[in-house]
Write an enzyme that holds these catalytic residues in place. Structure first.
Site, PDB file in Angstrom:
ATOM      1  N   ARG A 100       0.797  -1.245   0.000  1.00 52.14           N
ATOM      2  CA  ARG A 100       0.000   0.000   0.000  1.00 52.14           C
ATOM      3  C   ARG A 100       0.819   1.279   0.000  1.00 52.14           C
ATOM      4  NH1 ARG A 100      -3.925  -1.910   4.824  1.00 52.14           N
ATOM      5  NH2 ARG A 100      -5.065  -3.490   3.631  1.00 52.14           N
ATOM      6  N   CYS A 131      -9.777  -1.268   5.815  1.00 50.97           N
ATOM      7  CA  CYS A 131     -11.219  -1.013   5.898  1.00 50.97           C
ATOM      8  C   CYS A 131     -11.576   0.309   6.598  1.00 50.97           C
ATOM      9  CB  CYS A 131     -11.912  -2.167   6.611  1.00 50.97           C
ATOM     10  SG  CYS A 131     -11.006  -2.765   8.042  1.00 50.97           S
ATOM     11  N   SER A 161     -14.905  -8.938  13.109  1.00 49.72           N
ATOM     12  CA  SER A 161     -14.669  -9.628  11.834  1.00 49.72           C
ATOM     13  C   SER A 161     -13.459  -9.064  11.101  1.00 49.72           C
ATOM     14  CB  SER A 161     -15.915  -9.560  10.944  1.00 49.72           C
ATOM     15  OG  SER A 161     -16.362  -8.231  10.854  1.00 49.72           O
ATOM     16  N   HIS A 244     -17.859  -1.519  10.921  1.00 55.19           N
ATOM     17  CA  HIS A 244     -17.020  -0.569  11.658  1.00 55.19           C
ATOM     18  C   HIS A 244     -17.746   0.777  11.730  1.00 55.19           C
ATOM     19  CE1 HIS A 244     -13.857  -3.427  11.551  1.00 55.19           C
ATOM     20  NE2 HIS A 244     -12.937  -2.778  10.869  1.00 55.19           N
TER      21      HIS A 244
END
Ligand code: NAP
Ligand code: 3JN
Length: 340
Positions: A100, A131, A161, A244
């Site tokens: 990234r 995320c 998760s 989230h």
């Protein structure tokens, strides 16, 4: 659209399962699809739509058989296998943090910076963000374009998760244990997660932030194409299974009212505004985000503690838009604009 041969790496995991179901749901034009994981689960099967497919061992796979590889088996697996796949002519869309922060590798959120996708040609690799960054930048992009965001302070409330299948099972097990008067056992998380909140995601770094918090800072600047934005995050794990949430405070260069911000968000791609305090309407992970695609925004208000400040509450399914959905959206754009 041309049909495409695809490999899903980490197909038995939380993200892999979601990748397979979103590909089927969105009718991605698949010629052949290969489900890859470790030797441990080779020979088992996973579902692609209503069809079972046999899991193969990643280490034995020939990537020259596929045009696109969707990787979500962890950073060390991507580090070893993504360059090999890329060299074999497969375009890798990688869900880990492995690539990234490399300048040559595009870090893409389809609603925000799809123009960067063309840079996949540098290395045949495209990175998918974390995320927590993903949902935040989808909502902040229109405000940044209109008023120039200078500073972001964010506290996250992250579902278990995000830490994989074993973490989902740990929350369920601990909750059942505690409700039955037994002590909770912690293996995935550093301590009890059921009925608790842990301000600790990924490892601690020398500056006192965690790596998850610094990912939000590094990735936001790269995706919005502006290294001058200052981002300070506190990332907290809470006992929610999917979705989230983020309390985000921004300061802009030019003043913007809450009403203007709300109008921009209503028009923004991928965003759904739920913001009616008079009717107790605001997004929550369970009622809105889990198993859905949009990034939900509510509690839009002017900040009373500083000039040019706006507060937002941003909620999304961390496994869908946070990981698998954006990966599939990148694959769709890639196929449509570059590989067809
Ligand atoms: P998970 O539920 O624990 O699944 C891990 C997957 O990786 C499984 O399919 C596992 O296969 C596979 N795997 C593990 N070791 C392997 C090996 N040596 N060779 C091949 N496959 C191997 O984890 P997850 O939640 O799906 O996350 C997986 C990765 O995706 C994370 O480590 C992270 O890098 C990335 N991720 C990104 C985001 C994001 O925000 N973009 C969110 C979550 C996760 P077996 O069944 O064979 O063990
Ligand atoms: O914990 C979360 O909610 C998100 C976790 C993402 C994650 C988990 C393990 C490894 C990542 C990620 O995508 O940033 C990684 C990674 O660094 O690849």
């Amino acid at each position: 659209m041309k049909k495409c041969n695809l490999a899903v790496v980490g197909a038995t995991g939380a993200v892999g399962e979601s990748l397979l179901s979103i590909l089927a749901e969105r009718k991605f034009p698949v010629e052949n699809i290969y489900a890859l994981a470790s030797e441990r689960s080779a020979g088992t099967s996973v579902m692609f739509g209503n069809k079972p497919i046999t899991v193969e061992n990643l280490a034995d796979f020939d990537f020259s058989k596929v045009e696109i590889g969707l990787f979500s088996a962890g950073g060390s697996i991507s580090e070893e296998f993504a360059p090999k796949a890329a060299d074999a002519g497969c375009v890798v869309i990688d869900n880990t943090s492995c690539f990234r922060y490399e300048d040559e590798i595009p870090l893409v959120v389809t609603e925000v910076n799809s123009q960067c996708l063309a840079d996949y040609r540098n290395r045949n690799i495209i990175a998918n963000p974390n995320c927590s960054t993903m949902q935040m930048v989808v909502a902040l992009k229109p405000i940044h374009d209109a008023a120039g965001i200078r500073r972001i302070s964010v506290a996250t409330y992250q579902a278990v998760s995000g830490a994989g299948r074993a973490a989902v099972e740990e929350l369920a097990r601990q909750t059942a244990a505690l409700l039955n008067g037994r002590p909770p056992e912690a293996e995935v998380f550093p301590s009890q997660i059921a009925f608790n909140a842990l301000p600790h995601i990924d490892k601690f770094l020398d500056n006192g932030y965690t790596r998850e918090e610094m990912k939000m800072s590094w990735e936001t600047c790269k995706i919005l194409g502006d290294d001058s934005i200052r981002v300070s995050a506190t990332c907290v794990r809470i006992p929610v299974f999917y979705g989230h949430s983020e309390a985000v405070q921004i300061q802009t260069e030019r003043p913007i009212s809450a009403a203007e911000a709300r109008d921009l968000l209503i028009a923004a791609p991928g965003v759904s505004v739920i913001d009616d305090p008079d009717s107790n309407e605001y997004p929550t992970p369970v009622e809105h985000a889990a198993a859905t695609d949009p990034v939900f925004v509510g509690r839009i208000r002017e900040d009373i503690s500083m000039e040019n400040g706006i507060n937002l509450w941003i909620v999304a399914d961390n496994i869908r838009k946070g990981a698998a959905l954006n990966t599939v959206q990148i694959a769709e754009l890639l196929l449509e604009e570059y590989l067809s």
